[in-house]
Design a protein around this motif. Structure first.
Motif, PDB file in Angstrom:
ATOM      1  N   ARG A  22       0.872  -1.181   0.000  1.00  0.00           N
ATOM      2  CA  ARG A  22       0.000   0.000   0.000  1.00  0.00           C
ATOM      3  C   ARG A  22       0.907   1.229   0.000  1.00  0.00           C
ATOM      4  NH1 ARG A  22      -3.444  -1.743   5.132  1.00  0.00           N
ATOM      5  NH2 ARG A  22      -4.408  -3.600   4.284  1.00  0.00           N
ATOM      6  N   THR A  23       0.473   2.255  -0.634  1.00  0.00           N
ATOM      7  CA  THR A  23       1.248   3.493  -0.621  1.00  0.00           C
ATOM      8  C   THR A  23       0.992   4.207   0.699  1.00  0.00           C
ATOM      9  OG1 THR A  23       1.031   3.707  -3.000  1.00  0.00           O
ATOM     10  CG2 THR A  23       1.647   5.690  -1.786  1.00  0.00           C
ATOM     11  N   VAL A  25       0.444   7.071   3.287  1.00  0.00           N
ATOM     12  CA  VAL A  25      -0.198   8.372   3.072  1.00  0.00           C
ATOM     13  C   VAL A  25       0.823   9.448   2.751  1.00  0.00           C
ATOM     14  CG1 VAL A  25      -1.590  10.174   4.174  1.00  0.00           C
ATOM     15  CG2 VAL A  25      -2.136   7.764   4.559  1.00  0.00           C
ATOM     16  N   GLU A  28       1.612   9.504  -1.057  1.00  0.00           N
ATOM     17  CA  GLU A  28       0.556   9.478  -2.074  1.00  0.00           C
ATOM     18  C   GLU A  28       0.772  10.471  -3.205  1.00  0.00           C
ATOM     19  OE1 GLU A  28      -3.099   9.909   0.063  1.00  0.00           O
ATOM     20  OE2 GLU A  28      -3.214   7.762   0.494  1.00  0.00           O
ATOM     21  N   ASN A  29       1.314  11.624  -2.891  1.00  0.00           N
ATOM     22  CA  ASN A  29       1.519  12.654  -3.918  1.00  0.00           C
ATOM     23  C   ASN A  29       2.972  12.754  -4.376  1.00  0.00           C
ATOM     24  OD1 ASN A  29      -1.206  13.451  -3.870  1.00  0.00           O
ATOM     25  ND2 ASN A  29      -0.837  14.640  -2.022  1.00  0.00           N
TER      26      ASN A  29
END
Length: 123
Positions: A22-23, A25, A28-29
């Motif tokens: 999972r990326t 948080v 994420e960008n």
């Protein structure tokens, strides 16, 4: 031997998310940084670059590259005492620079520590 502190909860959560593919948080960008070889940069003015990039082979011709390795540092600097501070792979607002303890160790002991870690987790 240097006893390093337990990793902070934030770091453990980061590792858990990464292990579950999972990326986190925090990332994420995130954008990847371009990579270029020095042959692409002939007559290139770095000041004109629009975005950051990594030069992948900048040290290819560097003489120390064939001389310096961990054993060289152990042999030549092994007894030198150094201060170190563990920050983990990600330094975020949740972690404070001032909360991470400072340790004193020899270069040789720290290299041995790194080699032990590599044996336990080669990736």
């Amino acid at each position: 031997r240097v006893e390093l502190p337990a990793p902070p909860l934030y770091y453990l959560n980061f590792c858990t998310q990464t292990a579950k593919q999972r990326t986190p948080v925090l990332l994420e960008n995130a954008r990847s940084v371009a990579r270029r070889s020095s042959s692409e940069l002939t007559n290139f003015d770095v000041g004109t670059a629009e975005e950051p990039f990594i030069i992948t082979d900048a040290q290819r011709e560097w003489r120390a590259r064939g001389v310096w390795n961990l054993q060289w540092f152990k042999d030549h600097l092994g007894d030198k005492r150094q201060l170190l501070k563990w920050l983990g792979p990600v330094f975020t607002r949740q972690e404070s620079l001032w909360e991470a303890p400072v340790y004193e160790t020899s270069v040789k002991d720290y290299i041995n520590y790194m080699e032990d870690l590599e044996k336990k987790d080669p990736d």
